[in-house]
Write a protein that holds these residues in place. Structure first.
Motif, PDB file in Angstrom:
ATOM      1  N   ARG A 111      84.307  55.850 -15.368  1.00  0.00           N
ATOM      2  CA  ARG A 111      83.243  56.684 -14.817  1.00  0.00           C
ATOM      3  C   ARG A 111      82.341  55.910 -13.860  1.00  0.00           C
ATOM      4  O   ARG A 111      81.170  56.239 -13.698  1.00  0.00           O
ATOM      5  N   GLN A 113      79.428  57.457 -11.316  1.00  0.00           N
ATOM      6  CA  GLN A 113      78.564  58.504 -11.858  1.00  0.00           C
ATOM      7  C   GLN A 113      77.206  57.913 -12.228  1.00  0.00           C
ATOM      8  O   GLN A 113      77.071  56.718 -12.452  1.00  0.00           O
ATOM      9  N   ASP A 114      76.198  58.774 -12.314  1.00  0.00           N
ATOM     10  CA  ASP A 114      74.872  58.271 -12.702  1.00  0.00           C
ATOM     11  C   ASP A 114      74.879  57.932 -14.194  1.00  0.00           C
ATOM     12  O   ASP A 114      75.734  58.388 -14.949  1.00  0.00           O
ATOM     13  N   TRP A 115      73.922  57.121 -14.584  1.00  0.00           N
ATOM     14  CA  TRP A 115      73.974  56.557 -15.938  1.00  0.00           C
ATOM     15  C   TRP A 115      73.852  57.630 -17.014  1.00  0.00           C
ATOM     16  O   TRP A 115      74.453  57.520 -18.078  1.00  0.00           O
ATOM     17  N   ARG A 116      73.095  58.669 -16.739  1.00  0.00           N
ATOM     18  CA  ARG A 116      72.953  59.727 -17.766  1.00  0.00           C
ATOM     19  C   ARG A 116      74.295  60.392 -18.044  1.00  0.00           C
ATOM     20  O   ARG A 116      74.641  60.646 -19.192  1.00  0.00           O
ATOM     21  N   SER A 117      75.052  60.665 -16.997  1.00  0.00           N
ATOM     22  CA  SER A 117      76.380  61.251 -17.205  1.00  0.00           C
ATOM     23  C   SER A 117      77.282  60.285 -17.953  1.00  0.00           C
ATOM     24  O   SER A 117      78.055  60.689 -18.832  1.00  0.00           O
ATOM     25  N   ARG A 118      77.176  59.012 -17.596  1.00  0.00           N
ATOM     26  CA  ARG A 118      78.045  58.032 -18.239  1.00  0.00           C
ATOM     27  C   ARG A 118      77.739  57.939 -19.733  1.00  0.00           C
ATOM     28  O   ARG A 118      78.649  57.984 -20.564  1.00  0.00           O
ATOM     29  N   THR A 137      76.196  60.146 -21.560  1.00  0.00           N
ATOM     30  CA  THR A 137      76.536  61.420 -22.195  1.00  0.00           C
ATOM     31  C   THR A 137      78.023  61.477 -22.516  1.00  0.00           C
ATOM     32  O   THR A 137      78.428  61.962 -23.578  1.00  0.00           O
ATOM     33  N   ALA A 138      78.827  60.953 -21.614  1.00  0.00           N
ATOM     34  CA  ALA A 138      80.279  60.946 -21.830  1.00  0.00           C
ATOM     35  C   ALA A 138      80.656  60.025 -22.989  1.00  0.00           C
ATOM     36  O   ALA A 138      81.501  60.372 -23.825  1.00  0.00           O
TER      37      ALA A 138
END
Lengths: 253, 253
Positions: free
Chosen positions: B96, B99-104, B106-107
Motif C-alpha cells: 500500500r 496511500q495515505d497513512w490513515r488508509s494504510r 485502516t487496512a
DNA sequence: GTAAAACTATTTACGTTGTACAGTATAACG
DNA sequence: CGTTATACTGTACAACGTAAATAGTTTTAC
C-alpha cells in the motif's frame, strides 16, 4: 474447564448477586456463607491464577469437600460471576468532580489497572455477558460520572468508556502473559539463540529486524507492558480528546 | 489445558517453524506431514473453537490415533504456535505504498480483523511469547511498512503497531464473547426479567440506568462489536494522528 | 414425643483432557 | 541377515467439573 461466566441459570445467579440468602428454616446450619466461598476462590485465583482455580482447591481451603462448595454456588461459571462482582465492589470510587477530564479518565484507567494487579485473573475471565451485579452497577455508575459535562451524547459516553476499559484490560492481559514468560526468558534465548541468525535476516525483513532490535534494546526485553500502558493511554486520551473537542465546537456553533 | 503457546522446547519449535523436515533415513515412511497436522488442527479450531481443539480430535480427523499426532508435533503448545504462524503466513499482504497513512493503518487493522474472523480462535490464544516464525516475521515486516515516511522513531513505530493491533484483537475477543452469548439472549432476559427492576433502580444508579438503556436501545443488544470497532478504530487513528502531527511539526522546526 | 420433611455435607463415580510409557510393525543400513 | 531408527497404537495416570446416591442434622407437624 472454560473460564467463562454467565453459563448458568440467570435468575439463580442474579439472586446470588443481589440477595444475601436467609438462613435455612430447617436442617443443619450452614457452616459457611456464599461470601466465604467467593473469598476463598478469590484467594486461590489471586495466588495461583485462574488455571489453578478448581472447585477441589476452593473446598480444600475452606476445610470442606469439593461437593460441599456446590451447596453454596451452582457451578464454576456462577462462582466466577460472584468473584468478579465482589472484586468490582471493592474498587476505589473516589469522587473526582471538578478535576479536568483527562485526570478523571486517567484515574478510571488506573483504578481498573489496579484491579487487574490485585486480581490478576480478572483480565482473563471470559465474560460472555456482563455480570449485572451490584458491584458492576456501582462501577459503571462511577465510571460514567467521569464523562459528565463533556457534551458527549449518552451512547457515546458508553462507547468511550468501553474503549478506555478495553485498552486497560488488553494491556493487563499482555502484562500477565509477559510475566508468565519472564522467568524463562534467559533460558529461551539460550535455546533459541543458534537459530536466530536466520530469523534476523536483514535482507528478507529489513524493517522487522531494525525496528525489532531497536524496540528490544529500548526495553531490555521483547515486550514492556508498563511502557505500552503509558504509550497507549496517552493515545487513548488523545483520541478521545479529538472527539471531545469536536463535540465542544459543535455546541459552540 | 491452557491455550498457551511457547510452552515447549524453544529450539524444537523454531525448527518446526523454519525447516521442512527431511524425510527420515530409516523406518516406515510417515503417512502425514506437519503441515497436515497443522491444517487438521486449524480446521477443528475453526469449526468448533479452541475449547474443542483436542489432540484426540485432530488425530480423528487425520484418521490416526491420538498419540500419532505426537510423532509430528511435540505437544499442544507447539501445535498452537504452528497454527498461529501458518495463519499469519496466509494473510493478505497487499502493498500500500503511496496511500495515505490513515488508509494504510485502516487496512492493517482490517487484515487482522479478517484473520480473527477466518480463524476465531486466534484472538483467544494466549501468546506468552511471540511465535518467531516466518509467518510472524512477514506479517511484522508488512505491517511496519505502513509506518514508513511518517517521521516516527523506530521504537515508536513498534509501539504504535502494538497499540493498533491490541485494539483489533481486544475487539475480536469481545466479538467472540458476544457471539457466544447471542443465541441465548432472549432466554436470558426472560429468566432475568423479573429481577431487573432492582438493578434498574434509577435513584441508585442514575447515569448507569439512563446511559445503559440508551446504549442498549441504540444497538438493539447489550453490546455491538461492529459498532465498537468503528468507534474504536476512529479513536485509535485520531490518537495516532496527534502523535504523527507532533512528529511532523517537530521536524519542521 | 415422634415422624416427616428440609437441608448440609460427603463419598463415589463418570467422562474428558494432555501426554508418558511400553510395545509392535516397518523400512533402510551394516 | 541382524541392527537400528522410525511410525504408529493401546493402555494408563492424574486432574478436571459435577451428577447421583447417601448419610447426618435440625426444624416443623402431628
Amino acid at each position: 474447564m472454560a473460564e467463562r461466566t454467565g453459563g448458568g441459570d440467570a435468575a439463580k445467579t442474579l439472586h446470588l448477586l443481589w440477595d444475601e440468602a436467609a438462613p435455612p428454616r430447617r436442617g443443619p446450619r450452614p457452616g459457611l456463607t456464599v461470601a466465604d466461598v467467593v473469598a476463598a476462590a478469590t484467594a486461590v485465583a489471586d495466588a495461583d491464577g485462574l488455571g489453578a482455580l478448581t472447585i477441589r482447591r476452593v473446598g480444600e481451603r475452606l476445610g470442606v469437600s469439593a461437593m460441599t462448595v456446590y451447596t453454596y454456588v451452582p457451578g464454576k461459571a456462577e462462582l466466577l460471576d460472584l468473584m468478579l462482582d465482589a472484586a468490582y465492589r471493592a474498587m476505589d470510587r473516589t469522587d473526582r468532580t471538578g478535576q479536568d477530564w483527562r485526570s478523571r479518565l486517567t484515574a478510571i484507567a488506573a483504578e481498573n489497572r489496579q484491579l487487574c494487579r490485585d486480581h490478576p485473573w480478572v483480565a482473563g475471565v471470559y465474560t460472555a455477558r456482563p455480570t449485572l451485579g451490584p458491584g458492576l452497577m456501582a462501577k459503571y455508575e462511577h465510571e460514567l460520572a467521569a464523562f459528565d459535562g463533556l457534551g458527549l451524547p449518552d451512547v457515546t459516553c458508553d462507547d468511550a468508556l468501553s474503549y478506555l476499559l478495553g485498552f486497560v484490560y488488553a494491556n493487563a492481559r499482555d502484562e500477565r502473559a509477559a510475566a508468565a514468560a519472564a522467568g524463562t526468558d534467559q533460558q529461551w534465548w539460550a535455546q533459541a539463540g543458534p537459530l536466530l541468525a536466520r530469523i534476523f535476516d536483514e535482507s528478507a525483513y529489513p524493517r522487522a529486524v531494525r525496528i525489532g532490535a531497536a524496540a528490544g534494546a529500548a526495553r531490555g526485553s521483547a515486550y514492556d507492558p508498563a511502557q505500552a500502558y503509558e504509550f497507549g493511554l496517552a493515545r487513548v486520551l488523545d483520541g478521545l480528546g479529538v472527539l471531545i473537542d469536536q463535540a465542544a465546537s459543535r455546541r459552540r456553533q
